[in-house]
Scaffold this active site. Structure first.
Site, PDB file in Angstrom:
ATOM      1  NE  ARG A   1      -3.887   2.786  -0.568  1.00 43.53           N
ATOM      2  CZ  ARG A   1      -5.129   2.817  -0.120  1.00 43.53           C
ATOM      3  NH1 ARG A   1      -5.664   3.965   0.252  1.00 43.53           N
ATOM      4  NH2 ARG A   1      -5.848   1.718  -0.041  1.00 43.53           N
TER       5      ARG A   1
ATOM      6  CD  GLU B   1      -3.102  -0.898   0.284  1.00 51.11           C
ATOM      7  OE1 GLU B   1      -3.101   0.104  -0.457  1.00 51.11           O
ATOM      8  OE2 GLU B   1      -4.011  -1.751   0.261  1.00 51.11           O
TER       9      GLU B   1
ATOM     10  CG  ASP C   1      -6.348  -7.558  -7.054  1.00 53.83           C
ATOM     11  OD1 ASP C   1      -5.257  -7.841  -6.522  1.00 53.83           O
ATOM     12  OD2 ASP C   1      -7.121  -6.689  -6.589  1.00 53.83           O
TER      13      ASP C   1
ATOM     14  CD  GLU D   1     -11.231  -1.867  -7.823  1.00 57.67           C
ATOM     15  OE1 GLU D   1     -10.196  -1.636  -7.158  1.00 57.67           O
ATOM     16  OE2 GLU D   1     -12.387  -1.605  -7.411  1.00 57.67           O
TER      17      GLU D   1
END
Length: 677
Positions: free
Chosen positions: A208, A204, A353, A543
């Protein structure tokens, strides 16, 4: 590629300014206020900074005193007028929250125009972002987490990680929000630090924070006319601000990769640059998280010339491939100590994913000079086609399911909302980001490419159905689909393009029924979608908007814009927080009025009005609204042919390999096969 024109005027309306809260409201402690007006500030230098030269070597001293005085006056006036600001906004049309609320109230009777005004629709998205960001700016500035209903906020670590601010930087630039960007840069230059003695999530923080800083660096240099920051702006720290923060952060993150296998630990202590095993799952790392840091570190290596950034993340890909994933499909856990998969669970939702996303994007990032990643991507697509693509029982909607117990066990007709990144990514892989009509002219275009476009269209339709199916028009976090007792797989309906001798038929046709709508909601396709009670929340995830952006850019089909517009309206309708404002102008009596204050995630997509969850995620600002904005923009703005977006929607440029920056590994089974030839 270049922008045709500035996305909006450089002039600022009152609502574009930061709302005053005194120095503490601007994110500074009393001892930091002095730093705000320093005549000269030095930042930590990254080694010899081989690729960056300051724009100027000496400050423009003639203007510094005037600039500081003006800044002091502006801060005083902001503070003095703070209590009367709502009344000023209520009396004119410059209050974006009021404008949006008035617009929402007209939506029930809205008549679709014959020709959509996409520029106007894009500005609605920009206003929505401004309202969201301004609320954070007013009530939670500098904090990592924001609860807009309760006005609560908190940090993830002491001093904050810049979670909301850094993640929003490139959106501020793209939307040309100069004053908000100036405020963000000021906070970054004076308050952001990455030396906290605390563990943070490696993945993360990379996607980010590192991704946000790198994208802001790229956009601010490539498109200086967007949200421009002058060298002599008070608090401006020079053009190297973002890259210096990025290299400091990346050097600290490197400790996460110091495992026996090269698979990064799930967390890292930034102060000590020390990797930390996951406290759950037996210490195993999420496969998706371990393999979704490559775009960021590789671009940083290109910028700085430091090949170590490249090597550590590329070693991860080699370690994963050494496990020889069956048909290109990876289990969702891998252990940093051994480098071995820890489960048989196969899915393209959470923990699986973005492994697939970064395969094709690594290939495109380096201008198609690393065919190893295209090979891995193609294997994965064939594995998905063979094992995971099925059709629903009633309407033959295409579903990308899961195999929780392994590829030889039952298929589960479940799709996380996260899976809806896949339609756009598959289309990107088929065309390389080119317009479909152009890609089809390539001599390399094949039946396999055509089938990938079919899969993209059909999965996009299924993702749209999860929105269309609910009372709010917003998708749940997870959708379950009704399959036949023995699921009908893609191979049952379409010939395998790898073995078929048939000439490539263009425009392969889908078999799903139309998503018609009837008053009694009895359409066959609705019977195929089951939302479990625990899965009804909506986190404002990006998404589906992401895939709509790709599908429109690649196919040119306006239907994807229209679907996006309907989704955007549903977000504004049902995730808005409404506040009542009572104007307070001395000597006058004005009636209270309502306006949209901010936006938040919701608890039940089937309830109107939905329960507010009181959390605005940073990806609402960095991804969801950005993708809507780009969906409604011209195709050549941040073109797909010249950029890749990281998994947090931060655009990065494509580049070419050179020097030490090259593919540093080979697939072992390939080498052995060649030896036997």
């Amino acid at each position: 590629m270049s922008f045709q024109a500035p996305l909006s005027s450089h002039s600022r309306s009152p609502n574009d300014r930061q709302s005053p809260q005194g120095l503490s409201g601007l994110g500074f402690s009393s001892n930091q206020a002095g730093g705000f007006f320093e005549k000269e500030r030095t930042l930590p230098m990254y080694k010899d900074k081989p690729y960056f030269t300051p724009r100027r070597t000496a400050p423009r001293r003639r203007w510094k005193g005037i600039a500081s005085l003006l800044a002091l006056c502006a801060l005083f006036l902001f503070w003095y007028n703070k209590s009367s600001l709502p009344s000023l906004q209520s009396s004119d049309s410059k209050d974006k929250g009021l404008q949006l609320w008035k617009w929402v109230q007209t939506l029930e009777n809205e008549v679709s125009p014959e020709k959509a005004d996409w520029d106007a629709r894009r500005e609605r998205v920009r206003d929505t972002f401004s309202v969201s960001f301004d609320a954070y700016e007013n009530e939670a500035w500098g904090f990592d987490q924001y609860s807009p209903s309760s006005q609560n906020h908190k940090n993830m670590v002491e001093g904050g990680m810049g979670w909301m601010i850094v993640d929003s930087l490139d959106t501020l630039i793209l939307m040309n929000l100069t004053s908000q960007l100036r405020h963000a840069r000021q906070w970054i230059s004076t308050s952001l630090r990455y030396d906290q003695d605390h563990d943070v999530n490696t993945f993360e923080t990379t996607i980010r924070m590192l991704g946000g800083l790198l994208s802001a660096h790229y956009l601010s240099n490539q498109y200086p006319h967007l949200a421009p920051i002058a060298d002599d702006d008070v608090g401006a720290a020079g053009e190297d601000l973002y890259i210096e923060k990025a290299t400091d952060l990346a050097d600290r993150l490197l400790g996460a990769f110091e495992s026996n296998s090269g698979i990064p630990f799930s967390s890292v202590n930034l102060n000590r640059s020390l990797g930390i095993r996951s406290h759950s799952d037996g210490g195993a790392a999420s496969t998706a998280e371990a393999t979704t840091v490559q775009l960021e570190f590789k671009y940083l290596a290109k910028l700085t010339g430091e090949a170590e950034y490249w090597r550590v993340v590329e070693k991860v890909m080699e370690a994963v491939d050494k496990q020889h994933p069956e048909d290109g499909l990876v289990p969702i856990f891998i252990h940093p100590d051994s480098g071995e998969f820890q489960t048989k669970n196969i899915r393209l939702g959470s923990r699986g994913d973005s492994y697939y996303e970064y395969l094709i994007k690594q290939y495109l990032q380096t201008s198609e000079q690393e065919p190893i990643y295209k090979e891995l991507w193609d294997e994965s697509i064939q594995g998905i086609r063979k094992h995971l693509l099925a059709f629903t029982k009633n309407a033959q909607l295409m579903v990308l399911g899961e195999r929780p117990r392994g590829l030889s066990k039952d298929l589960l007709g479940k799709m996380d909302h996260l899976v809806c990144f896949m339609p756009g990514t598959i289309a990107l892989g088929a065309t390389g980001g080119q317009l479909l009509s152009k890609a089809r002219q390539s001599p390399e275009w094949s039946q396999q490419h055509e089938e990938e476009i079919l899969i993209s269209r059909e999965l996009m339709k299924t993702c749209w159905a999860t929105y269309l199916n609910t009372a709010t028009g917003l998708a749940p976090e997870i959708s379950h689909f009704v399959l036949d007792e023995k699921p009908v797989m893609m191979a049952d309906k379409y010939a395998d393009p790898a073995t078929s001798a048939t000439a490539a038929p263009y425009e392969l046709q889908g078999i799903s029924l139309p998503l018609s709508q009837q008053a009694d909601r009895s359409e066959p396709w609705r019977k195929d979608i089951d939302i479990h009670p625990m899965d009804r929340h909506n986190l404002q995830r990006p998404e589906t908007a992401e895939s709509l952006f790709y599908m429109y850019r690649i196919t040119g089909d306006e239907i994807y814009r229209e679907w996006g517009w309907e989704m955007f309206k549903s977000f504004v309708r049902h995730t808005a927080i409404i506040e009542t404002v009572t104007p307070s102008v001395p000597g006058t009596v004005s009636p209270p009025y309502e306006r949209i204050k901010s936006f938040t995630s919701i608890g039940n997509v089937e309830a109107i009005p939905p329960e507010k969850r009181d959390r605005m995620e940073s990806f609402w600002l960095s991804e969801t609204l950005k993708y809507f904005y780009l969906l409604f923009s011209d195709r050549d703005i941040i073109s797909l042919e010249e950029h890749v977006f990281n998994t947090e929607a931060h655009p990065l440029p494509r580049f070419k390999l050179g020097g030490e920056l090259k593919t540093g590994w080979e697939r072992k089974h390939q080498a052995s096969n060649m030896e036997g030839v």
